[in-house]
Design an enzyme around this catalytic site. Sequence first.
Site, PDB file in Angstrom:
ATOM      1  N   GLU A  24      73.985   7.461  14.355  1.00 46.07           N
ATOM      2  CA  GLU A  24      73.085   6.450  13.662  1.00 46.07           C
ATOM      3  C   GLU A  24      73.433   6.471  11.986  1.00 46.07           C
ATOM      4  OE1 GLU A  24      69.010   6.851  12.400  1.00 46.07           O
ATOM      5  OE2 GLU A  24      68.876   8.689  13.656  1.00 46.07           O
ATOM      6  N   LYS A 158      59.705  14.937  15.466  1.00 45.03           N
ATOM      7  CA  LYS A 158      59.007  15.813  14.713  1.00 45.03           C
ATOM      8  C   LYS A 158      57.540  15.700  14.839  1.00 45.03           C
ATOM      9  CE  LYS A 158      62.018  15.555  10.660  1.00 45.03           C
ATOM     10  NZ  LYS A 158      62.789  14.544  10.017  1.00 45.03           N
TER      11      LYS A 158
HETATM   12  N1  PSU Z   1      63.070  10.915  12.848  1.00 41.90           N
HETATM   13  C1  PSU Z   1      63.713  12.070  12.094  1.00 41.90           C
HETATM   14  N2  PSU Z   1      64.739  11.473  10.944  1.00 41.90           N
HETATM   15  C2  PSU Z   1      65.041  10.378  10.997  1.00 41.90           C
HETATM   16  C3  PSU Z   1      64.515   9.130  11.595  1.00 41.90           C
HETATM   17  C4  PSU Z   1      63.432   9.647  12.639  1.00 41.90           C
HETATM   18  O1  PSU Z   1      63.386  13.020  12.085  1.00 41.90           O
HETATM   19  O2  PSU Z   1      65.764  10.063  10.150  1.00 41.90           O
HETATM   20  C5  PSU Z   1      65.014   7.709  11.640  1.00 41.90           C
HETATM   21  C6  PSU Z   1      65.861   7.136  13.018  1.00 41.90           C
HETATM   22  O3  PSU Z   1      66.503   6.468  12.373  1.00 41.90           O
HETATM   23  C7  PSU Z   1      64.697   6.582  13.723  1.00 41.90           C
HETATM   24  C8  PSU Z   1      63.919   5.935  12.794  1.00 41.90           C
HETATM   25  O4  PSU Z   1      65.253   5.701  14.718  1.00 41.90           O
HETATM   26  O5  PSU Z   1      63.618   6.880  11.680  1.00 41.90           O
HETATM   27  C9  PSU Z   1      62.316   5.833  13.444  1.00 41.90           C
HETATM   28  O6  PSU Z   1      61.721   4.879  12.262  1.00 41.90           O
HETATM   29  P1  PSU Z   1      60.271   4.187  12.885  1.00 41.90           P
HETATM   30  O7  PSU Z   1      59.407   5.305  13.154  1.00 41.90           O
HETATM   31  O8  PSU Z   1      59.750   3.366  11.745  1.00 41.90           O
HETATM   32  O9  PSU Z   1      60.811   3.428  14.170  1.00 41.90           O
END
Ligand code: PSU
Length: 302
Positions: A24, A158
Amino acid sequence: MINIAFSDEVRVARETGVPIVALESTIITHGMPFPTNVETARRVEAEVRSCGAVPATIAVIDGVVKVGLEPPELDDLARRRDVAKLSRADFAVCLARGGIGATTVAATMIAAHHAGIRVFATGGIGGVHRGAERSFDISADLQELSQTPVTVVAAGAKAILDLPKTLEVLETLGVPVLCYQSDAFPAFWMRDSGLPAPVRVETPEEIASAHLMRSDLGLPGGQLVANPIPEADALNGADILPVIEDALAEAERSGIAAKEVTPFLLDKIGTATQGAALQANIALVLNNARLASQIASAMPQS
Ligand code: PSU
Ligand code: MN
């Protein structure tokens, strides 16, 4: 018509049947600071190559879905500050407008599936945020895992998230959570979240055949592989958990909402741990890239 462009390396891999691993780009633009972001992205790509697979880092550039970035494209993306964070909801709009965007886990899965790529490595997935019963903040990553047939290798999620609720939602959505050689669901920087593994798996081959079996059964959706951070790189809960609490409190005070929440927390935690969290993050992504390459190699190449 969607416009897809493959990097030279990915194009050759598709023609010759070499296994491909999707990566990604939101982790690059919104997950890590420059220049660590671009250095890490290059190291992760190199790790995939050293395991005999080909990396396909996915992003949208000028309205084109790039499956595999050429080195200057990766460099440019990592430096820019005007890159949109694209999930399922924003993906088509960005393409239609000819925009530039980094793909989250959800959007990367969509693009990977279009390109015929079945395995994807990242750091952590989005999930159910703490306080979701008030904010309704649940990442679109979870829904995507239930719809799009891509196996995603992550180090769990996390502890900025509500991990029990995240596992409950995954179960409700019918997403298999396969914990690699572990009886516990891992919590990103820590090997054990305190929650039991929904399913324990031992080998990349097992994971690859479970992926194929899902489609044989006619089930949509992919799998989440939760791969614990290597022991030597893991952080202590006593060090990281208070930092997470502070970051969450600050996000609440500052009224951070919607797609800003995850990047805000990542940035605060990175700064507060003076790089320790970032080092662990790099180590676990490399570890996930290795496992994803092994899973991709265990799938029959068409
Ligand atoms: N969690 C992490 N590192 C990240 C992300 C999530 O520990 O870089 C990024 C990933 O791209 C994940 C996105 O798909 O954040 C999720 O964002 P949201 O919670 O806004 O859906
Ligand atoms: Mn969200």
